[in-house]
Write an enzyme that holds these catalytic residues in place. Sequence first.
Site, mmCIF file in Angstrom:
data_model
loop_
_atom_site.group_PDB
_atom_site.id
_atom_site.type_symbol
_atom_site.label_atom_id
_atom_site.label_comp_id
_atom_site.label_asym_id
_atom_site.label_seq_id
_atom_site.Cartn_x
_atom_site.Cartn_y
_atom_site.Cartn_z
ATOM 1 N N HIS A 188 0.713 -1.215 0.141
ATOM 2 C CA HIS A 188 0.645 0.302 -0.114
ATOM 3 C C HIS A 188 1.033 1.052 0.456
ATOM 4 O O HIS A 188 1.531 1.246 0.870
ATOM 5 C CB HIS A 188 -0.993 0.212 1.654
ATOM 6 C CG HIS A 188 -2.180 -0.684 1.669
ATOM 7 N ND1 HIS A 188 -2.791 -1.631 2.154
ATOM 8 C CD2 HIS A 188 -2.486 -1.072 -0.086
ATOM 9 C CE1 HIS A 188 -3.620 -2.434 1.194
ATOM 10 N NE2 HIS A 188 -3.326 -2.257 0.433
ATOM 11 N N GLU A 392 0.182 -4.492 11.018
ATOM 12 C CA GLU A 392 0.033 -3.415 10.675
ATOM 13 C C GLU A 392 1.224 -2.784 12.668
ATOM 14 O O GLU A 392 1.183 -2.451 13.159
ATOM 15 C CB GLU A 392 -0.871 -3.101 11.347
ATOM 16 C CG GLU A 392 -2.430 -3.687 10.601
ATOM 17 C CD GLU A 392 -2.044 -3.101 9.197
ATOM 18 O OE1 GLU A 392 -1.737 -2.226 8.890
ATOM 19 O OE2 GLU A 392 -3.526 -3.524 8.472
HETATM 20 ZN ZN LIG Z 1 -2.005 -1.635 3.982
#
Ligand SMILES: [Zn+2]
Length: 435
Positions: A188, A392
């Site tokens: 991302h 994360e």
């Molecule tokens: Zn991500």
Amino acid sequence: MSVKVNSAFASVLLAFGLLLPCQLGLPTTTNQGDRIIVFVPTRQAQLDWLELIHSQAGKPGEVGENVRFWFGPGLLNQETIVFVPGGDYGRLVAAIPSSQDTYSWWTVQKENLGKLVTGETRRSSDISSAYRTYQEILNFLDQTQSTCGSFCSVEKYGTSYEGRDLKLIKIGDDLPSKRIVWIDAGIHAREWIAPATALYFIDKIVQGYKSSDSTIKSMLDNFAFYIAPLLNPDGYVYSYTFTRERLWRKTRSAQAGGCYGVDLNRNFGYHWGGQGSSSDPCDENFRGSSAFSEPETRAVRDKLLAIRLRTISFITMHSYGQDWMVPYGYAYNVSVDNYAQMMRPVQAAADKLKSLGRNYDIGNSAVVTYPAAGASDDYAASIGVPYAHTIELPDTGQYRFLLPQSEIPRVGLETLEALKVYLGYIAAANQPRDE
Ligand SMILES: [Zn+2]
């Protein structure tokens, strides 16, 4: 990956002098430049209007034609953050429903997002002192290879949609008998702390090897590392180059309807097309036209399949949220068969992180965050990799995707320390059998 909403974000921008309260619903600036507007709907009619504007993306002549939603629309009393090109600002402001309250429900920033968005001043040549450009990342991989001889090698494993090299670095003896730890980042675009942390790993692992650091040497006795620091270079370059698209998430492939990009972490071919992924090319979670429709995911798939039998751990790093997760994430109530086994080293890693002052949530992906079909960790687990995780990285919402680069060394260090514990656990639990 996370799209958690946190009302602290607008206050952070305010604290940085990037937003000014809007008085009487009028903008505080008069030039025609691009703007960021933060809405906090307190009434259903306001939320409905935001949804309407959101639905107008890409529709010629509509007020919302060129408005980009960076966050939201979400729920009542949570902020929605939009980018408005200068040429569209006037008509959008004119269309905002007036508030029935004594206070305005929206604010406009004073100027552009400034240093927080474009990156801050570089401080040193240390790779972890700044968020690096695509070219700097490639240069670093080549420089690292040149200093560690046959112990490292850089490999081009594919080419992006826009023609950029997809590269990984192999660290350690790449023998057929050596188990592989795969680490990737940057799937991302806007999650800059992830590639920065991958570069930190590469730097410290190679330095540790050269200086005979006992823990690093033990890791390298047990494993070979395949580290791909930037899976989505096109999106990263776009996020890095264009201030107004700092929060770009997807790739940059041309799609139907004049929209761009695929969410690569919805494009992998395991339960592709399910929950948490969109069929709308304009959405942030657009899954692509088919499983593995994108060159970036195909390249990862082909590499993973080639090393599948040797790979013991697959780790993909994102931000933000402070979560260390295990599959499956494609729906609720579906876990890998070896969930308990997979969670043991994760628990050990989380304990280590906690001792370093960082609290992580751990567990099944769908439960810890939300269902998201077509993700890479699900795919890795589906082809038999014994340990597969999405991490994360920090934070939990103060800066969201705009974590200051001064945080790179701390995040890198604590994540590396957690990784050492995690891999130590796996090494002890998976000793090769004597034949
Ligand atoms: Zn991500």
